[in-house]
Enzyme design. Sequence first.
Site, PDB file in Angstrom:
ATOM      1  N   HIS A  78       0.835  -1.209   0.000  1.00  0.00           N
ATOM      2  CA  HIS A  78       0.000   0.000   0.000  1.00  0.00           C
ATOM      3  C   HIS A  78       0.871   1.260   0.000  1.00  0.00           C
ATOM      4  O   HIS A  78       0.613   2.210  -0.740  1.00  0.00           O
ATOM      5  CB  HIS A  78      -0.878   0.050   1.263  1.00  0.00           C
ATOM      6  CG  HIS A  78      -1.854  -1.081   1.409  1.00  0.00           C
ATOM      7  ND1 HIS A  78      -1.776  -2.014   2.424  1.00  0.00           N
ATOM      8  CD2 HIS A  78      -2.943  -1.422   0.679  1.00  0.00           C
ATOM      9  CE1 HIS A  78      -2.773  -2.871   2.320  1.00  0.00           C
ATOM     10  NE2 HIS A  78      -3.501  -2.545   1.268  1.00  0.00           N
ATOM     11  N   GLN A 134     -18.279  -4.937  -1.649  1.00  0.00           N
ATOM     12  CA  GLN A 134     -17.443  -5.821  -2.475  1.00  0.00           C
ATOM     13  C   GLN A 134     -17.226  -7.189  -1.839  1.00  0.00           C
ATOM     14  O   GLN A 134     -16.490  -8.009  -2.380  1.00  0.00           O
ATOM     15  CB  GLN A 134     -16.112  -5.148  -2.813  1.00  0.00           C
ATOM     16  CG  GLN A 134     -15.147  -4.983  -1.662  1.00  0.00           C
ATOM     17  CD  GLN A 134     -13.937  -4.153  -2.066  1.00  0.00           C
ATOM     18  OE1 GLN A 134     -14.034  -2.961  -2.295  1.00  0.00           O
ATOM     19  NE2 GLN A 134     -12.777  -4.784  -2.148  1.00  0.00           N
ATOM     20  N   MET A 166       2.636  -9.446  -0.776  1.00  0.00           N
ATOM     21  CA  MET A 166       2.086  -8.886   0.461  1.00  0.00           C
ATOM     22  C   MET A 166       0.577  -8.720   0.318  1.00  0.00           C
ATOM     23  O   MET A 166       0.091  -8.326  -0.744  1.00  0.00           O
ATOM     24  CB  MET A 166       2.726  -7.532   0.752  1.00  0.00           C
ATOM     25  CG  MET A 166       4.145  -7.655   1.205  1.00  0.00           C
ATOM     26  SD  MET A 166       4.752  -6.068   1.789  1.00  0.00           S
ATOM     27  CE  MET A 166       6.451  -6.533   2.106  1.00  0.00           C
ATOM     28  N   SER A 167      -0.139  -9.054   1.375  1.00  0.00           N
ATOM     29  CA  SER A 167      -1.591  -8.917   1.371  1.00  0.00           C
ATOM     30  C   SER A 167      -2.070  -8.825   2.811  1.00  0.00           C
ATOM     31  O   SER A 167      -1.511  -9.488   3.696  1.00  0.00           O
ATOM     32  CB  SER A 167      -2.225 -10.152   0.713  1.00  0.00           C
ATOM     33  OG  SER A 167      -3.604 -10.221   1.040  1.00  0.00           O
ATOM     34  N   ARG A 169      -4.556 -10.126   3.871  1.00  0.00           N
ATOM     35  CA  ARG A 169      -5.123 -11.444   4.202  1.00  0.00           C
ATOM     36  C   ARG A 169      -4.051 -12.471   4.575  1.00  0.00           C
ATOM     37  O   ARG A 169      -4.391 -13.549   5.059  1.00  0.00           O
ATOM     38  CB  ARG A 169      -5.971 -11.968   3.041  1.00  0.00           C
ATOM     39  CG  ARG A 169      -7.271 -11.205   2.873  1.00  0.00           C
ATOM     40  CD  ARG A 169      -8.202 -11.853   1.866  1.00  0.00           C
ATOM     41  NE  ARG A 169      -9.539 -11.294   1.924  1.00  0.00           N
ATOM     42  CZ  ARG A 169     -10.027 -10.395   1.069  1.00  0.00           C
ATOM     43  NH1 ARG A 169      -9.288  -9.944   0.081  1.00  0.00           N
ATOM     44  NH2 ARG A 169     -11.259  -9.941   1.203  1.00  0.00           N
TER      45      ARG A 169
HETATM   46  P1  AMP Z   1      -6.548  -3.466  -0.556  1.00  0.00           P
HETATM   47  O1  AMP Z   1      -6.326  -2.770   0.736  1.00  0.00           O
HETATM   48  O2  AMP Z   1      -6.239  -4.916  -0.531  1.00  0.00           O
HETATM   49  O3  AMP Z   1      -7.894  -3.146  -1.159  1.00  0.00           O
HETATM   50  O4  AMP Z   1      -5.495  -2.851  -1.575  1.00  0.00           O
HETATM   51  C1  AMP Z   1      -5.430  -1.470  -1.809  1.00  0.00           C
HETATM   52  C2  AMP Z   1      -4.496  -1.208  -2.964  1.00  0.00           C
HETATM   53  O5  AMP Z   1      -3.200  -1.722  -2.649  1.00  0.00           O
HETATM   54  C3  AMP Z   1      -4.925  -1.915  -4.254  1.00  0.00           C
HETATM   55  O6  AMP Z   1      -4.671  -1.061  -5.361  1.00  0.00           O
HETATM   56  C4  AMP Z   1      -4.051  -3.138  -4.279  1.00  0.00           C
HETATM   57  O7  AMP Z   1      -3.820  -3.639  -5.577  1.00  0.00           O
HETATM   58  C5  AMP Z   1      -2.777  -2.572  -3.684  1.00  0.00           C
HETATM   59  N1  AMP Z   1      -1.938  -3.655  -3.138  1.00  0.00           N
HETATM   60  C6  AMP Z   1      -2.317  -4.626  -2.275  1.00  0.00           C
HETATM   61  N2  AMP Z   1      -1.286  -5.477  -2.059  1.00  0.00           N
HETATM   62  C7  AMP Z   1      -0.254  -5.024  -2.810  1.00  0.00           C
HETATM   63  C8  AMP Z   1       1.082  -5.486  -3.027  1.00  0.00           C
HETATM   64  N3  AMP Z   1       1.556  -6.564  -2.425  1.00  0.00           N
HETATM   65  N4  AMP Z   1       1.875  -4.777  -3.874  1.00  0.00           N
HETATM   66  C9  AMP Z   1       1.389  -3.667  -4.500  1.00  0.00           C
HETATM   67  N5  AMP Z   1       0.139  -3.185  -4.331  1.00  0.00           N
HETATM   68  C10 AMP Z   1      -0.668  -3.847  -3.497  1.00  0.00           C
END
Ligand code: AMP
Length: 285
Positions: A37, A61, A184-185, A187
């Site tokens: 992020h 979503q 990275m996530s 989750r």
């Molecule tokens: P999220 O909080 O999962 O909805 O993600 C928010 C934003 O961060 C989205 O544009 C995702 O694609 C991006 N994002 C999430 N994980 C990553 C990652 N490992 N590398 C780059 N961008 C990420």
Amino acid sequence: MKIVNSPVEMKNLSITLQRSGKTIGFVPTMGALHQGHLSLLNIAAKSTDATVMSIFVNPSQFGPGEDYDKYPRTFELDSKKAQDAGCDILFAPTAQDMYPPNYSSYVDVAKLDTKLCGATRPDHFRGVCTVVLKFFNIVNPQIAVFGQKDAQQLIVLRRMVSDFNLSVSVESGPVIREKDGLAMSSRNKYLTPHERRDAPLIYKGLKGAKELFDSGERDGDKLIEMIKTHYKSSAMFTPEYIEVVDIVTLEPLKEIKDKALIAVACKTSESKTRLIDNIVLGGEL
Ligand code: AMP
């Protein structure tokens, strides 16, 4: 860093910024912030005067039985991370403010939203597009940055921006990974130790397929076979889909002529976590 909760206040703030000639770079997130992020915030900051990051776990979503209730919410820590990364405005509205009673308007990006993740998450992209369009109207950014980690989301949102003649420019940032390759996530927090041990295989399979492509293989099915071989070596996850697709239409490609996206989704066996990852062949998204 200013923290704003009210959509009305955020909209007034962005109008004031623009009247004073400032450009806005926007990074929407659901929080539980990690380096992925924050890397998007850096990209936004490079070409704009003020950065806005949103933190909003968007109910529309998530499907029935998905992880909306248990999704990690770590606002205090997130706001510190955002501030340290140079965020100017953190926008964190409530679900009631974003979807008040009688709310009834949604955005459907037909066809694209039924492919890949859309096959098992039927209303997911409808929710994503709806909230992102709302955010664009509230924040009024010149640039919005999304991660290639969610490749389908990026492709669907670019379609929406083009179809609706929106004036925002959509930029993308590369997938940020742990040292062992796991994307990275937020989750990843759900993973059990055994699942976490084997999760890097997901990217290893994708890299194996890219090596095959780089050595001249253009048959989509052969690349998929290579990935399946990697994934069979772990009992910790099962693939939900492994597809080689066109980067605009998301249609499966038997033969790769130019660029292609290999996208995978896997379900882990113990915590039942859904992990997605991808790799782009022949260029960037
Ligand atoms: P999220 O909080 O999962 O909805 O993600 C928010 C934003 O961060 C989205 O544009 C995702 O694609 C991006 N994002 C999430 N994980 C990553 C990652 N490992 N590398 C780059 N961008 C990420």
